[in-house]
Motif scaffolding. Structure first.
Motif, short mmCIF file in Angstrom:
data_model
loop_
_atom_site.label_atom_id
_atom_site.label_comp_id
_atom_site.label_asym_id
_atom_site.label_seq_id
_atom_site.Cartn_x
_atom_site.Cartn_y
_atom_site.Cartn_z
N CYS A 97 1.65 6.49 -7.28
CA CYS A 97 2.23 5.33 -6.59
C CYS A 97 2.73 5.71 -5.20
O CYS A 97 2.57 4.95 -4.24
CB CYS A 97 3.37 4.74 -7.42
SG CYS A 97 2.84 3.98 -8.95
N ASP B 222 5.16 -5.84 -2.30
CA ASP B 222 4.54 -5.71 -3.61
C ASP B 222 3.65 -4.49 -3.61
O ASP B 222 2.97 -4.21 -2.61
CB ASP B 222 3.70 -6.97 -3.92
CG ASP B 222 3.13 -6.96 -5.32
OD1 ASP B 222 3.91 -6.81 -6.28
OD2 ASP B 222 1.90 -7.10 -5.46
N SER C 243 1.11 -2.43 -6.55
CA SER C 243 0.63 -2.29 -7.92
C SER C 243 -0.45 -1.21 -7.97
O SER C 243 -1.18 -1.01 -7.00
CB SER C 243 0.08 -3.61 -8.46
OG SER C 243 -1.08 -3.99 -7.74
N VAL C 244 -0.51 -0.53 -9.10
CA VAL C 244 -1.49 0.53 -9.27
C VAL C 244 -2.13 0.42 -10.64
O VAL C 244 -1.43 0.25 -11.64
CB VAL C 244 -0.84 1.93 -9.11
CG1 VAL C 244 -1.87 3.02 -9.28
CG2 VAL C 244 -0.15 2.06 -7.75
N SER C 245 -3.45 0.52 -10.67
CA SER C 245 -4.19 0.60 -11.93
C SER C 245 -4.68 2.04 -12.08
O SER C 245 -5.26 2.60 -11.15
CB SER C 245 -5.39 -0.35 -11.92
OG SER C 245 -4.95 -1.69 -11.82
N GLY D 227 -4.89 1.09 -5.95
CA GLY D 227 -3.63 0.43 -5.64
C GLY D 227 -3.82 -0.71 -4.68
O GLY D 227 -4.74 -0.74 -3.89
N LYS D 228 -2.89 -1.67 -4.79
CA LYS D 228 -2.80 -2.79 -3.85
C LYS D 228 -1.39 -2.78 -3.31
O LYS D 228 -0.42 -2.61 -4.07
CB LYS D 228 -3.12 -4.10 -4.54
CG LYS D 228 -4.55 -4.19 -5.00
CD LYS D 228 -4.83 -5.53 -5.66
CE LYS D 228 -6.27 -5.56 -6.13
NZ LYS D 228 -6.57 -6.83 -6.79
N HIS D 229 -1.27 -2.96 -2.00
CA HIS D 229 0.03 -2.88 -1.35
C HIS D 229 0.16 -4.04 -0.36
O HIS D 229 -0.69 -4.20 0.51
CB HIS D 229 0.14 -1.54 -0.62
CG HIS D 229 1.52 -1.15 -0.25
ND1 HIS D 229 1.78 -0.05 0.52
CD2 HIS D 229 2.73 -1.71 -0.49
CE1 HIS D 229 3.09 0.07 0.71
NE2 HIS D 229 3.68 -0.94 0.10
#
Length: 142
Positions: free
Chosen positions: A64, A88, A90-92, A135-137
């Motif tokens: 992350c 925001d 998120s991480v997969s 990841g999306k940031h």
């Protein structure tokens, strides 16, 4: 297309914020910027003992942190450099990386508006190209 000046600027920012840092950013001191500019930044890092979890693989928190940092560096390599503030993240997680594995962290800006920037980050194993995490940031930029 990214200029050599922009790439050097990103490298300088990373070096000053990670090398010898007294705070949390010190954990990023082994990350090497390989390319950057134009809303993108690519880095490499060898997973070290201090990056692992109890199972001996890359810690999720470190993953992350890589998403957060490298996407921010991508924003700093634009025509209007700004670090912004995370809104925001998120991480997969798809696969693990072991100590000694070389990984590639590739961040790209998807869209930049007046107030928000949207970025994506792929973390892959350098040896076999397998996707380890994505990841999306989203960052507030003004």
């Amino acid at each position: 297309m990214a200029s050599k000046h922009t790439l050097q600027l990103i490298r300088t920012i990373v070096e000053h914020s990670t090398k010898g840092a007294l705070g949390f950013e010190n954990i990023l001191n082994k990350v090497k910027v390989t390319s950057g500019g134009g809303g993108a930044c690519t880095c490499e890092m060898q997973v070290a003992e201090e990056h692992q979890n109890r199972a001996g693989t890359l810690h999720g928190g470190m993953t992350c942190t890589l998403v957060d940092a490298v996407s921010t560096w991508a924003l700093l390599g634009t025509d209007e450099p700004v670090a912004g503030v995370s809104v925001d993240l998120s991480v997969s997680f798809m696969r693990g990386a072991k100590v000694g594995d070389d990984i590639i962290i590739d961040a790209k800006m998807l869209k930049r508006g007046k107030r928000l920037a949207f970025l994506t980050v792929d973390i892959t194993n350098k040896l076999d190209g397998n996707l380890l995490a994505q990841g999306k940031h989203t960052k507030y930029i003004g």
